[in-house]
Design an enzyme around this catalytic site. Structure first.
Site, PDB file in Angstrom:
ATOM      1  N   TRP A 326       0.149  22.247  13.695  1.00 54.70           N
ATOM      2  CA  TRP A 326      -1.229  21.820  13.987  1.00 54.70           C
ATOM      3  C   TRP A 326      -1.309  20.292  14.002  1.00 54.70           C
ATOM      4  CZ3 TRP A 326      -4.667  18.730  11.337  1.00 54.70           C
ATOM      5  CH2 TRP A 326      -5.981  18.726  11.783  1.00 54.70           C
ATOM      6  N   HIS A 327      -0.527  19.664  13.131  1.00 51.76           N
ATOM      7  CA  HIS A 327      -0.611  18.213  13.020  1.00 51.76           C
ATOM      8  C   HIS A 327      -0.058  17.489  14.249  1.00 51.76           C
ATOM      9  CE1 HIS A 327      -1.506  19.024   8.802  1.00 51.76           C
ATOM     10  NE2 HIS A 327      -2.012  17.815   8.768  1.00 51.76           N
ATOM     11  N   GLY A 328       0.853  18.098  14.942  1.00 49.00           N
ATOM     12  CA  GLY A 328       1.372  17.419  16.122  1.00 49.00           C
ATOM     13  C   GLY A 328       2.363  18.287  16.874  1.00 49.00           C
ATOM     14  N   PHE A 475      -4.231  14.105  16.371  1.00 50.31           N
ATOM     15  CA  PHE A 475      -3.956  15.536  16.114  1.00 50.31           C
ATOM     16  C   PHE A 475      -5.006  16.458  16.710  1.00 50.31           C
ATOM     17  CE2 PHE A 475      -2.049  13.575  12.145  1.00 50.31           C
ATOM     18  CZ  PHE A 475      -0.896  13.270  12.833  1.00 50.31           C
TER      19      PHE A 475
END
Lengths: 475, 300
Positions: A326-328, A475
């Site tokens: 999800w963060h990247g 993000f």
């Protein structure tokens, strides 16, 4: 819609003040009904979002209208059909997120692992780049849909309240990811009240957030040397500075968001609860990016069986890998998630056998989290591997390389590093002192008078030469 | 009310600090600006040549040599890239006279920048008693005025050092009678790179600048700066091509087929934009030829 940009505050003043003056005049003339207030809020949020990115705003609104249509249909269809409809809406939301955020990564880095021609194909660029806030508002509307299906509420939700719930300008770009039960009631009864108490507390939050962002995070950012992969001391220092930077960056943003909300009389979730004071990795994840951690707990971990199955470790690993992703869109983020998953599994296993003093627990947790930022910080795979090899080679930590590391910054810069890290340490201590059970929230000391106004003044004096983008905006 | 007081007092203190120019970058830029403005004001003859840009121009163009090779009185108005595009163009415009030829050579970073202001632009406005200098529309003017009262940890630290120890934090800019640098700092430059593309703001600002220049009866040329890049840096070459195309759409562009990208570190001094004395001669000769050719073309 970037709180570090002057244009955000300018637009807020230029649009917000005339609208509110008009409202006041109309109210005095008896031509204003309080039910107009949510309309004004939505108009303001929309103008701010539109000015940041017209294409992204359009995508956002279309998504919300589709979700709302499904939401309205739910009471009129059979339960099973409702599940299908809600599932389709969620799939659509996640597909939009996947297209904008992950399409290029999935083709080049995932399919490319199997089909070499995919890896060398041209980059996939979505039509509008990565829309600001898409990761955050997508999770918020998905949670809304799931909550609605899980606990059907007979009370109808007006379109305007739903739009305000998902578009409220302080949170739409980078959270906190609010839940239906917490935010929707506030949006339903939204009125422009501007009570002196709320405005004062809101401004205190904004002052604290500005200090964390402009003074701590931005100065720390200027000292992080991501490109250096040859000196172990520099790599190590950069990792720790980055770890401090990302916390103050996101916590600063979250405080400003919370302050803006509070000034308007809306209470948002506190996203950070002194995470670097945690004494275990589990505690860290209960204090770091609280609204996201709770989202993954409620909508991924528990549906997988949570702690009540024999596969807790597997479930945890799945949750953390997804959280990392999800963060990247990059393998380094996946590795970072897996690293934390393994840390948590190891910590849970060890906790059953040994008890460690609180200070040892804090020391181990702090350093494990800090070292993990290495995976997060560097998106260049080969350089990341070189850094990992360097840090794992005992010979890298020679006196000669320490002397060489001294030349990384000028003497004035070293002084600035020390001052900034000193201030960061003082803030962490102040947070830690008030984060013990029953001692209130972590920012109480900073919000107190006369600290908050002093922090606002410090933000004008002690910032960095150049502003850094919010890390979480990517993000 | 108390918040307004706190903000106003803090901003006022920051403004006073910037106005006093304790920061060495700021005092250097301010004195350089004042000297170059005076040189431009006293330079007789017409048409004159005025070179505008950041320190890449200050350290990279020998106005005296260009003057000798073109026969046109020349002044080097290169200042500091930290001022951003808006302020650099604004102060250059103030010194223009009808018939002048202005050659703007902005560094890539300030062309890429989305807001047109730099970290130095606000404090510079306070230092020259023109808060909001370079403001380009109400938003930018308000922003630059706000920045006039904002300082930073580095500048404040240096200012306190000056106040405590009485040392002069103000370095005198060394410039010759045409505004070009008369001192070169040896160093080992780290190769730079060209990234991204020109921002819409920069394009808009340059177009407005071109119209402002024409309204004053002057002529505008744009040029690419000499920049040191890595030996295999093809991506920078591609990116520089994008900038060149965007600049050509605004005004005639002076550059050669290499797009002024250099790979020999020996030609540069302490930065990838700062030239040595020898390479500055080569650069100035090339520039003089390009100007003669462009002016000849225009006359034809």
């Amino acid at each position: 819609m970037n709180f570090t940009e002057f244009s955000f505050w300018w637009l807020l003043a230029v649009v917000g003040v005339p609208i509110l003056l008009l409202r006041t005049a109309a109210k005095r003339a008896g031509a204003w009904r309080e039910t107009f207030d949510p309309v004004v809020l939505f108009v303001l949020s929309s103008i701010l979002f539109w000015s940041a990115s017209p294409v992204s705003f359009t995508i956002h609104i279309i998504e919300l209208l589709l979700n709302y249509a499904v939401f309205c249909a739910l009471p009129y269809v059979a339960r099973r059909t409702g599940y299908v409809l809600a599932g389709a809406a969620i799939a659509l939301d996640l597909s939009v997120l996947a297209y904008f955020k992950y399409a290029d990564f999935l083709v080049h880095d995932v399919v490319g692992l199997i089909v070499p021609s995919a890896a060398s194909a041209g980059r996939l660029t979505p039509v509008a780049g990565l829309p600001p806030g898409i990761s955050f508002y997508t999770f918020q509307v998905v949670a809304f849909m799931i909550d609605t299906v899980r606990t059907p509420d007979a009370t109808p939700v007006a379109l305007l309240d739903y739009l305000n719930f998902a578009s409220f300008f302080p949170l739409v770009v980078a959270g906190p990811i609010e839940r239906r039960a917490d935010l929707l009631p506030q949006m339903r009864g939204f009125r422009w009240r501007f009570s002196a108490g709320d405005v004062d507390i809101g401004l205190r939050w904004i002052a604290v957030g500005a200090f964390l962002k402009f003074v701590l995070a931005d100065n720390l950012a200027s000292f992080v040397r991501v490109a250096n992969s040859t000196n172990a001391w520099v790599v190590l220092l950069s990792v720790y500075l980055f770890g401090l930077r990302i916390y103050f960056d996101f916590a600063g943003y979250s405080c400003i968001a919370l302050g803006l909300g509070r000034a308007l009389g809306v209470r948002l979730t506190l996203n950070f609860r002194a995470p670097y004071g945690s004494r275990s990795i589990g505690e860290f994840w209960r204090r770091w990016h609280v609204s996201l951690s709770q989202w993954f707990r409620d909508y991924v971990f528990i549906p997988l069986g949570g702690s009540r199955t024999g596969f807790v470790a597997v479930n945890l690993l799945i949750v953390f890998v997804i959280s990392g992703f999800w963060h990247g869109a990059g393998w380094n983020y996946v590795m970072w998630g897996a690293y934390h998953g393994l840390l948590l599994i190891t910590a849970r296993t060890l906790a059953r056998r040994i008890r460690v003093p609180a200070a040892v627990g804090w020391f181990a947790t702090f350093n494990a989290v800090m070292l993990g930022w290495l995976l997060f910080m560097d998106t260049d795979a080969s350089r990341l591997a070189a850094k990992a090899r360097l840090l794992l080679t005992p010979g890298s930590y020679s006196l000669a390389s320490l002397r060489a590391a001294g030349g990384t910054y000028s003497s004035v810069e070293w002084l600035s590093v020390l001052i900034t890290v000193g201030m960061a340490g003082a803030v962490l201590l102040a947070e830690g002192r008030t984060s013990r059970p029953g001692a209130g929230h972590p920012y109480e000391a900073l919000l107190a008078m006369p600290f908050a106004p002093a922090l606002l003044a410090a933000s004008l004096f002690l910032g960095a030469k150049t502003f850094s983008e919010f890390v979480y905006f990517a993000f | 009310m108390k918040w307004a007081v706190v903000f106003t007092v803090a901003w006022g203190l920051g403004y006073a600090f910037n106005a006093a120019s304790f920061d060495s970058d700021l005092s250097w830029t301010k004195s350089l600006y004042e000297r170059k403005r005076d040189i431009a004001a006293s330079l007789e003859g017409t048409p004159r040549l005025l070179f505008a840009g950041g320190s890449g121009v200050h350290y990279g163009v020998d106005a005296m040599q260009v003057e000798q090779e073109t026969g046109m009185p020349s002044v080097n108005f290169g200042l500091h890239a930290g001022l951003g595009l808006n302020a650099i163009l604004r102060v250059a415009l103030e010194s223009l006279r009808p018939g002048d030829v202005v050659v703007a050579i902005p560094e890539y970073g300030i062309l890429q920048d989305a807001d047109g202001g730099g970290w130095l632009s606000g404090p510079f406005g306070a230092a020259i008693r023109e808060p909001g200098v370079g403001g380009f529309g109400p938003l930018e003017t308000a922003r630059e005025t706000f920045r006039a009262g904002v300082t930073n940890q580095m500048s404040l630290g240096k200012g306190v050092f000056v106040a405590l120890f009485g040392a002069s934090g103000r370095t005198r800019p060394l410039a010759d009678s045409r505004g070009s640098t008369s001192v070169f700092f040896p160093g080992i430059p780290v190769p730079g790179s060209v990234e991204g593309r020109m921002s819409p703001q920069a394009e808009r600002r340059l177009r407005v600048f071109r119209d402002e220049v024409h309204q004053r009866g002057a002529t505008l040329f744009l040029a690419l700066p000499w920049l040191l890049i890595g030996p295999q840096d093809h991506e920078s070459f591609v990116a520089a091509g994008r900038y060149a195309d965007a600049l050509r759409a605004v005004a005639p562009l002076l550059c050669d087929a290499s797009l002024n990208l250099q790979t020999d570190p020996a030609r540069f001094s302490d930065s990838s934009y700062h030239l040595t004395e020898v390479s500055r001669r080569a650069r100035s000769t090339a520039l003089a030829q390009q100007i003669r050719s462009a002016l000849g073309g225009q006359q034809r």
